[in-house]
Write a protein that holds these residues in place. Structure first.
Motif, PDB file in Angstrom:
ATOM      1  N   VAL A 283       0.838  -1.205   0.000  1.00 11.63           N
ATOM      2  CA  VAL A 283       0.000   0.000   0.000  1.00 11.63           C
ATOM      3  C   VAL A 283       0.868   1.249   0.000  1.00 11.63           C
ATOM      4  CG1 VAL A 283      -1.669   1.327   1.336  1.00 11.63           C
ATOM      5  CG2 VAL A 283      -1.939  -1.144   1.107  1.00 11.63           C
TER       6      VAL A 283
ATOM      7  N   ILE B  63       1.006   4.046  -3.117  1.00  9.38           N
ATOM      8  CA  ILE B  63       0.656   5.455  -2.952  1.00  9.38           C
ATOM      9  C   ILE B  63       1.862   6.339  -3.255  1.00  9.38           C
ATOM     10  CG2 ILE B  63      -0.015   7.209  -1.260  1.00  9.38           C
ATOM     11  CD1 ILE B  63      -1.746   5.085   0.079  1.00  9.38           C
TER      12      ILE B  63
ATOM     13  N   ASN C  92      -4.356   5.540  -7.547  1.00  7.06           N
ATOM     14  CA  ASN C  92      -5.083   6.244  -6.504  1.00  7.06           C
ATOM     15  C   ASN C  92      -5.239   5.346  -5.283  1.00  7.06           C
ATOM     16  OD1 ASN C  92      -7.193   4.445  -7.074  1.00  7.06           O
ATOM     17  ND2 ASN C  92      -8.173   5.871  -8.494  1.00  7.06           N
ATOM     18  N   THR C  93      -5.904   5.877  -4.261  1.00  5.94           N
ATOM     19  CA  THR C  93      -6.030   5.141  -3.007  1.00  5.94           C
ATOM     20  C   THR C  93      -6.817   3.845  -3.183  1.00  5.94           C
ATOM     21  OG1 THR C  93      -6.014   7.267  -1.863  1.00  5.94           O
ATOM     22  CG2 THR C  93      -6.724   5.367  -0.603  1.00  5.94           C
ATOM     23  N   THR C  94      -7.833   3.875  -4.016  1.00  3.94           N
ATOM     24  CA  THR C  94      -8.620   2.665  -4.240  1.00  3.94           C
ATOM     25  C   THR C  94      -7.761   1.566  -4.852  1.00  3.94           C
ATOM     26  OG1 THR C  94     -10.619   3.983  -4.564  1.00  3.94           O
ATOM     27  CG2 THR C  94     -10.652   1.726  -5.381  1.00  3.94           C
TER      28      THR C  94
ATOM     29  N   SER D  28     -12.453   2.416  -0.675  1.00  2.29           N
ATOM     30  CA  SER D  28     -11.282   2.320   0.198  1.00  2.29           C
ATOM     31  C   SER D  28     -11.662   1.760   1.562  1.00  2.29           C
ATOM     32  CB  SER D  28     -10.633   3.701   0.359  1.00  2.29           C
ATOM     33  OG  SER D  28     -10.159   4.188  -0.881  1.00  2.29           O
TER      34      SER D  28
ATOM     35  N   ASN E 120      -7.063   3.208   9.496  1.00  2.41           N
ATOM     36  CA  ASN E 120      -7.945   4.382   9.588  1.00  2.41           C
ATOM     37  C   ASN E 120      -8.748   4.361  10.885  1.00  2.41           C
ATOM     38  OD1 ASN E 120      -9.176   6.803   8.665  1.00  2.41           O
ATOM     39  ND2 ASN E 120     -10.977   5.639   8.034  1.00  2.41           N
TER      40      ASN E 120
ATOM     41  N   PRO F  11      -4.828   6.647   4.275  1.00  2.00           N
ATOM     42  CA  PRO F  11      -5.278   6.669   2.876  1.00  2.00           C
ATOM     43  C   PRO F  11      -6.793   6.769   2.733  1.00  2.00           C
ATOM     44  CG  PRO F  11      -3.613   4.971   3.190  1.00  2.00           C
ATOM     45  CD  PRO F  11      -3.966   5.482   4.555  1.00  2.00           C
TER      46      PRO F  11
ATOM     47  N   SER G  39      -8.557   9.716   0.748  1.00  2.00           N
ATOM     48  CA  SER G  39      -9.480   9.470  -0.359  1.00  2.00           C
ATOM     49  C   SER G  39     -10.753  10.279  -0.194  1.00  2.00           C
ATOM     50  CB  SER G  39      -9.804   7.974  -0.437  1.00  2.00           C
ATOM     51  OG  SER G  39     -10.687   7.701  -1.494  1.00  2.00           O
TER      52      SER G  39
ATOM     53  N   GLU H 130      -3.416  12.941  -4.564  1.00  2.00           N
ATOM     54  CA  GLU H 130      -3.109  12.434  -3.228  1.00  2.00           C
ATOM     55  C   GLU H 130      -1.607  12.394  -2.958  1.00  2.00           C
ATOM     56  OE1 GLU H 130      -6.927  10.186  -4.498  1.00  2.00           O
ATOM     57  OE2 GLU H 130      -5.101  10.982  -5.422  1.00  2.00           O
ATOM     58  N   ARG H 131      -0.836  11.955  -3.953  1.00  2.00           N
ATOM     59  CA  ARG H 131       0.606  11.858  -3.733  1.00  2.00           C
ATOM     60  C   ARG H 131       1.205  13.227  -3.449  1.00  2.00           C
ATOM     61  NH1 ARG H 131       5.316  12.184  -6.901  1.00  2.00           N
ATOM     62  NH2 ARG H 131       7.006  10.840  -6.167  1.00  2.00           N
TER      63      ARG H 131
ATOM     64  N   TYR I 297       0.469  14.131   0.081  1.00  2.00           N
ATOM     65  CA  TYR I 297       1.327  13.386   1.008  1.00  2.00           C
ATOM     66  C   TYR I 297       2.723  13.991   1.066  1.00  2.00           C
ATOM     67  CZ  TYR I 297      -1.652   9.447   2.337  1.00  2.00           C
ATOM     68  OH  TYR I 297      -2.635   8.673   2.917  1.00  2.00           O
TER      69      TYR I 297
END
Length: 493
Positions: free
Chosen positions: A13, A17, A23-25, A354, A402, A445, A449, A461-462, A465
Motif C-alpha cells: 500500500v 501510494i 489512486n487510493t482505491t 477504500s 484508519n 489513505p 481518499s 493524493e501523492r 502526502y
C-alpha cells in the motif's frame, strides 16, 4: 523473513501510494491482493478458505456500517446548503467575506478548527471533513490545500463520534474514560502546534496570508478551545465534552467575526437551521437514555459480537439520509435530490471503496493471527524498549486501519503490562498509545481518499502526502519524545 512477509500488504500500500501512479482505491486493491496469499501461506495458525471467507465478510460488515456516514453525510450536507437548488440560486455580487482576505482567512479557521471538529464529534467517520469543505468551498481554494484543510478537521479525533474510540480504549486500558481523555489532552495539545503550523503554511500557499496579530489571534483561539475542551472533559467525560465546549465557541466566533445585525443574524440562523436541527437530533438520540433505548429497540443487527452493530434508528448515517429526504420533500425538489444523490456517489465512491477494501485487508490479517503475532513478536523482542516505539507501532497501524481501535486492541494489554513492570503511569502510557493510533490517522489513505473526493482533488493524493510528510515526521517526533519522557519517569520496584 516471516515478519517481512507479514509486512508485505502494508508495504505494498505504501509503495503504491508513494509511486503516484495509482489512486487510493487501487492501492487498497493491491494491498488486499497481497494480504490474501500472505494470510493463506504464512499464518501462524491454521487459516483456510472458510476462515478467509469469514474475515472478508467481517470486512464487508465494517464497510457497510461506515458507508452510510460517508454517502449520507454528503447527501445531507449538499441538500441542506442554503444555495442548493435552482429556486434558491441568485445572481449578484459575492459576499464581502468571500472577497476580503482577512474575512476569508477567518472563515477558513472557523471551518477547520471549530465547525469541522464539532461535526466530527457529533457524527464521526469523516463527516467533519464534509462540513469543513462545504464551508470553505466558496473561497475557491486550490484542491491540494482544500484537501489539507479537510484533514485538519480531524485533529481532535479522540473526541470524535461522541468519544466512542476513547470509550473503547478506556475499556482496553481499564482506565476511566474521562481520565484517559484528560491525559490524552497533553499529546493532543502538543500535536496541535504542528497542525497549526500546517494550517499556517497551507493558508499562505492558498494566498490567504495574514499579519502577525492574526497569527496570535488564531493561536489564542486554539488555546482557549483546548482549555474549554479539557474543562468539559473533566466535568462531562469525552462523550459530550467537545459538543458542550465548542457549541458556545462557534456562536461566539460567528458573532465576533461577522458582527451581524438582526436581519443578517436571522438569515444566518435560517440557513444553518437544517444543520442545527440534525446535530441536535443526533445528540439527543445518544444522550437521552429513554429515546436511545426506544430507537435501539426498533431494530438491531449484530452478527459479530466484537464488531459494531447496526441500529438503523440510532445510526447517524440513517438520519443523515432521512434528513436529506426531508429537505427534498419540504422544498419540493425531488429532481435536486436525485441529482445530489448521483453527485454524492460520484464524490464518495472512492472513499467507500477504500473503506471496504482496507477493512477487508485488516480483517484478513487479524483473522489469520498475523496482526497479533506481529505485535507479540515485537513486544517480546524489544521488551521495555517497546514503550519508546509505541508511537511508531500505533501510528502505523492507525494510519493503515484508519482507526485507533486496531492498535488499541493489538498493543494496549502489552503496553499496560510494561507500564506496570517499569513503574510507569498507566493512564499516561495508555493515553500515549491511544493518541498515537487515533491522531495520526489524519494521514490515513482512507481519509485522504475522502478529502480528495470532497475537494475534487482526485489524483493529487501523492502531492498532498509530499506536503504532509514533514509534519508527519514532526508528529512522530513529538510522540517519541513523550515516550522517552514517560520511560525516564519510571521507578522500578
Amino acid at each position: 523473513m516471516t515478519y517481512l512477509l507479514w509486512s508485505l500488504p502494508a508495504l505494498t500500500v505504501i509503495a503504491a501510494i508513494a509511486s503516484g501512479r495509482v489512486n487510493t482505491t487501487s492501492a487498497a486493491i493491491l494491498g488486499l491482493g497481497a494480504a490474501l496469499p500472505v494470510a493463506l501461506g504464512t499464518a501462524p495458525a491454521p487459516f483456510e478458505g472458510g476462515q478467509l471467507g469469514m474475515a472478508l465478510a467481517r470486512g464487508l460488515w465494517i464497510g457497510g456500517i461506515i458507508t452510510p456516514y460517508i454517502l449520507g453525510g454528503l447527501l445531507f450536507w449538499h441538500m441542506a446548503a442554503p444555495d442548493r437548488g435552482p429556486a434558491r440560486k441568485t445572481a449578484g455580487p459575492r459576499p464581502a467575506e468571500w472577497v476580503d482576505g482577512l474575512a476569508r482567512r477567518r472563515r477558513l479557521f472557523f471551518a477547520c478548527f471549530l465547525v469541522g471538529p464539532f461535526a466530527e464529534s457529533a457524527t464521526g467517520f469523516g463527516v467533519g471533513m464534509l462540513g469543513t469543505v462545504l464551508l470553505i468551498r466558496p473561497l475557491n481554494l486550490p484542491p491540494r490545500e482544500t484537501m489539507v484543510f479537510a484533514l485538519l478537521s480531524q485533529t481532535l479525533i479522540p473526541w470524535g463520534a461522541m468519544g466512542s474510540g476513547t470509550l473503547l480504549a478506556s475499556a482496553y486500558a481499564r482506565v476511566p474514560a474521562a481520565e484517559l481523555a484528560l491525559y490524552s489532552m497533553v499529546p493532543v495539545a502538543l500535536l496541535m502546534t504542528i497542525w497549526m503550523a500546517l494550517y499556517w503554511r497551507s493558508a499562505a500557499r492558498a494566498g490567504l496570508r495574514a499579519e502577525a496579530p492574526e497569527y496570535w489571534r488564531e493561536a489564542g483561539w486554539m488555546a482557549a478551545s483546548l482549555a474549554a475542551l479539557a474543562a468539559a472533559t473533566a466535568v462531562l467525560g469525552p462523550e459530550t465534552a467537545l459538543l458542550s465546549a465548542y457549541g458556545p465557541l462557534i456562536v461566539l466566533r460567528f458573532l465576533l467575526d461577522r458582527r451581524p445585525d438582526r436581519p443578517r443574524m436571522w438569515a444566518a440562523a435560517r440557513g444553518a437551521l437544517p444543520y442545527i436541527a440534525m446535530i441536535a437530533w443526533l445528540v439527543a438520540t445518544r444522550l437521552l437514555p429513554g429515546l436511545n433505548r426506544g430507537l435501539s429497540a426498533l431494530a438491531e443487527f449484530h452478527p459479530y459480537p466484537d464488531l459494531p452493530g447496526w441500529k438503523p434508528f440510532v445510526h447517524a448515517g440513517s438520519w443523515l439520509i432521512a434528513g436529506a429526504l426531508a429537505i427534498a420533500a419540504l422544498r419540493r425538489q425531488p429532481r435536486v435530490l436525485a441529482t445530489q444523490a448521483r453527485a454524492a456517489w460520484a464524490t464518495g465512491r472512492h472513499a467507500v471503496y477504500s473503506v471496504f477494501l482496507f477493512a477487508m485487508m485488516a480483517e484478513v490479517l487479524a483473522g489469520a493471527g498475523i496482526s497479533q503475532a506481529f505485535a507479540d513478536g515485537l513486544f517480546a523482542s524489544l521488551r521495555d524498549w517497546t514503550v519508546l516505539i509505541t508511537p511508531l507501532l500505533a501510528g502505523a497501524f492507525g494510519i493503515l486501519a484508519n482507526s485507533g481501535n486496531a492498535p488499541n486492541s493489538l498493543f494496549m494489554s502489552s503496553q499496560l503490562t510494561l507500564a506496570l513492570q517499569a513503574g510507569l503511569s498507566v493512564p499516561a502510557a495508555a493515553a500515549l498509545l491511544h493518541v498515537s493510533g487515533t491522531s495520526l490517522g489524519i494521514f490515513s489513505p482512507v481519509r485522504m481518499s475522502i478529502a480528495a473526493g470532497l475537494a475534487h482533488g482526485r489524483g493529487q493524493e501523492r502531492g498532498v502526502y509530499v506536503l504532509l510528510l514533514p509534519f508527519a515526521l514532526a508528529a512522530f517526533g513529538v510522540l517519541l519524545c513523550l515516550a522517552l519522557i514517560l520511560a525516564l519517569s519510571g521507578s522500578p520496584g
